[in-house]
Design a protein around this motif. Sequence first.
Motif, PDB file in Angstrom:
ATOM      1  N   UNK A   1       5.559   4.829   2.015  1.00  0.00           N
ATOM      2  CA  UNK A   1       5.440   3.698   2.915  1.00  0.00           C
ATOM      3  C   UNK A   1       4.890   2.443   2.236  1.00  0.00           C
TER       4      UNK A   1
ATOM      5  N   UNK B   1       3.614  -0.204   3.792  1.00  0.00           N
ATOM      6  CA  UNK B   1       2.361  -0.660   4.407  1.00  0.00           C
ATOM      7  C   UNK B   1       1.184   0.076   3.790  1.00  0.00           C
ATOM      8  N   UNK B   2       1.350   1.379   3.597  1.00  0.00           N
ATOM      9  CA  UNK B   2       0.265   2.144   2.968  1.00  0.00           C
ATOM     10  C   UNK B   2      -0.001   1.640   1.566  1.00  0.00           C
TER      11      UNK B   2
ATOM     12  N   UNK C   1       0.536  -1.343   0.342  1.00  0.00           N
ATOM     13  CA  UNK C   1      -0.176  -2.630   0.379  1.00  0.00           C
ATOM     14  C   UNK C   1      -1.641  -2.391   0.726  1.00  0.00           C
ATOM     15  N   UNK C   2      -1.866  -1.482   1.679  1.00  0.00           N
ATOM     16  CA  UNK C   2      -3.249  -1.137   2.040  1.00  0.00           C
ATOM     17  C   UNK C   2      -4.027  -0.631   0.836  1.00  0.00           C
ATOM     18  N   UNK C   3      -3.383   0.203   0.018  1.00  0.00           N
ATOM     19  CA  UNK C   3      -4.064   0.725  -1.167  1.00  0.00           C
ATOM     20  C   UNK C   3      -4.369  -0.395  -2.159  1.00  0.00           C
TER      21      UNK C   3
ATOM     22  N   UNK D   1      -4.952  -3.565  -1.379  1.00  0.00           N
ATOM     23  CA  UNK D   1      -6.061  -4.347  -0.825  1.00  0.00           C
ATOM     24  C   UNK D   1      -7.375  -3.582  -0.985  1.00  0.00           C
ATOM     25  N   UNK D   2      -7.317  -2.279  -0.724  1.00  0.00           N
ATOM     26  CA  UNK D   2      -8.520  -1.459  -0.888  1.00  0.00           C
ATOM     27  C   UNK D   2      -8.971  -1.471  -2.352  1.00  0.00           C
TER      28      UNK D   2
ATOM     29  N   UNK E   1      -8.438  -3.884  -4.513  1.00  0.00           N
ATOM     30  CA  UNK E   1      -9.019  -5.203  -4.764  1.00  0.00           C
ATOM     31  C   UNK E   1     -10.465  -5.241  -4.274  1.00  0.00           C
ATOM     32  N   UNK E   2     -10.684  -4.681  -3.076  1.00  0.00           N
ATOM     33  CA  UNK E   2     -12.041  -4.674  -2.502  1.00  0.00           C
ATOM     34  C   UNK E   2     -12.999  -3.870  -3.375  1.00  0.00           C
TER      35      UNK E   2
ATOM     36  N   UNK F   1      -6.389  10.847  -0.264  1.00  0.00           N
ATOM     37  CA  UNK F   1      -5.263   9.933  -0.435  1.00  0.00           C
ATOM     38  C   UNK F   1      -3.989  10.710  -0.774  1.00  0.00           C
TER      39      UNK F   1
ATOM     40  N   UNK G   1      -2.646  12.291   2.219  1.00  0.00           N
ATOM     41  CA  UNK G   1      -2.108  11.365   3.214  1.00  0.00           C
ATOM     42  C   UNK G   1      -0.917  10.582   2.660  1.00  0.00           C
ATOM     43  N   UNK G   2      -0.422  10.959   1.477  1.00  0.00           N
ATOM     44  CA  UNK G   2       0.675  10.232   0.840  1.00  0.00           C
ATOM     45  C   UNK G   2       0.343   8.774   0.585  1.00  0.00           C
ATOM     46  N   UNK G   3      -0.918   8.483   0.301  1.00  0.00           N
ATOM     47  CA  UNK G   3      -1.283   7.129  -0.098  1.00  0.00           C
ATOM     48  C   UNK G   3      -1.317   7.118  -1.624  1.00  0.00           C
TER      49      UNK G   3
ATOM     50  N   UNK H   1      -8.719  -7.152  -9.074  1.00  0.00           N
ATOM     51  CA  UNK H   1      -9.576  -7.738  -8.046  1.00  0.00           C
ATOM     52  C   UNK H   1     -10.405  -8.928  -8.506  1.00  0.00           C
TER      53      UNK H   1
END
Lengths: 499, 148
Positions: A165, A167-168, A170-172, A174-175, A177-178, A426, A429-431, A443
């Motif tokens: 996915x 979206x996942x 991109x979420x990874x 961003x995470x 980067x954080x 992760x 969850x397939x991340x 980051x």
Amino acid sequence: MDLFGNLAIGFGVALTLENILYCFVGVLLGTLVGVLPGIGPVTTVAMLLPISFTLQPVSAMIMLAGIYYGAQYGGSTTAILVNIPGEASSVVTTIDGHQMARQGRAGPALGIAAIGSFFAGCAATLLIAVAAPPLAAIALEFGPAEYFSLMVCGLIAAVVLARGSVIKAIGMVVLGLLLGLAGTDVNSGIRRFDFGFQGLADGIEFVALSMAIYGIAEVAYNLEQKSEAGVVAGAIGRIWPSTADMVHCTPAILRGTVLGSLLGVVPGGGALLAAFGAYTLEKKVAKPPRLFGQGDIRGVAAPESANNAGAQTSFIPMLTLGLPSNPTMAMMIGALMIHGIAPGPRVMTDRPELFWGVVVSMWVGNLMLVVLNLPLVGVWVRLLRIPYRLLFPSIIAFCCIGTYTINTNVFDVFVMAFFAIFGYLCLKLDCEPAPLILGFVLGPMMEENLRRALLISRGDPSVFIDEPISLAFLIASALLLIVVAAPSIRARREQALQE
Amino acid sequence: MNIRAPKDFWSGVMFLAFAAAALLTARGYSLGAAGRMGPGYFPMLLGGVLALLGLVLVARSFVIAGEPVGQLHLIPLSVIATSVCLFGLAIERIGLVVSLILVIAVSALASRESRLTETSALALALAAFSVGVFVYALRLPLPIWPKL
């Protein structure tokens, strides 16, 4: 641009006895982890990062680079003989390679894989030597806005090419980067996200994070899979392919090399994507196509050439822009930073011996690999008998030693244990963890470039679309996202990445 | 309403949890303005984006069907994590040799296939190898034996 003068510098560095030795250690280890399923170049490079601290920067880079492309050679051996990919990038090699082994043609399959890899490695190295200097020269002109947009584009490309996915993914990113922002902020001196831990004052240790995910979490994940017994198919026989085979394969090797070189440069690309792409292309264009899947030698030659070419050219964005295109390159950037070298276009002008030494060492390394792989294939095959139950405690032990020694700080070991659990979740969850690692490395750089760009424009975000190069990167990122979102392409992408 | 895509749902929950932690912590950092970014600006921005992505995933998981989460094998995972923590607790107190034997003995428990004699031999071999390579050859600052 004096290519020969530069290459002369490179030969001067790469051919010292010390660096030949480190190159040899690198390709030897690379072949070893390439052959062994369940341990890959990312884990190995992560485990060796602390050791590389004790070496000269150029020797360290030569050794670490050798691990990455060496693993591409080793992976094919397992794929052909045992039908298990020793490396993810040799998954497609199992299809035709193992069929060949079953038909008693394991020798020529191994031979063509090594020859193709050698040719592709040499060609791709030449491409780095020719293409990198002008690219670095362009990158030197980049301001903060261009850099920020370039990183956005690179991260988006990495996301689009990740499995699963978007979206996942991109979420990874961003995470990642954080997580990369934890630690003391260089501008204000404020400690961010330290949660009261003294050990987080300098941020989350990159080595601890990467070993947690690629070492320990992977072990936990692999232990759940059924252990496959390594059964070697048939005798290996004569290794050198016949003249007919060579003629048959030449176009496949050439196509694989070109496609692999291109896909290696793309962020998120590298060896894995190159091999998939080359096999798909070969099935489409090679005539007659009907033998693919039944032991067609071109089905070995093309992806093996491509994955080696891709492994080499993925150094281009790392060496010229300071951008990692895959997790192994992120490790390389980590290695440079340990030595206090800021990766980016300046490396080539400020430290030509480093850049050209590494490039030339790739030739040397590829030559060593052919020698290591062809006559010694029997030795590697025997290694396959090492069961995972002995391998995995060793991986964990080396991860512990590595993480502890990087700063001689016990806290990093606990950080590793924490992120191992996170990494396992992760995987479940397939991340995909790769975008997280890329985000983590980028980051702080992204924040700094965003800050500078907006400081110059006095807070006006239109600076990112007023600068033409920056705008081009942003448009490219938007296009990439639209392309993935489009349903028809999405289905084909899924199919291509699943195969 | 039923969760139709558990993997997406829990991924979304995970992102939301990290986003919440980031946003709550970053509240304490000064935000500044776009032209003069404070230490809180980029974290707030990222936290917001992550929260948004988490929400999309959670919302979507009620609509579009997806894969279930595979069974979690928490015992091997915690055995391995414990062995890593043990190493962290032990290394500076009792040195590399005993810590390594400890980490290998405990982590081997994570697999049913491990055998006692084999694992003991592995532990001894790795301890000898590590002392030779890491301490003597590479001169990494590792204590070998317990501090007396």
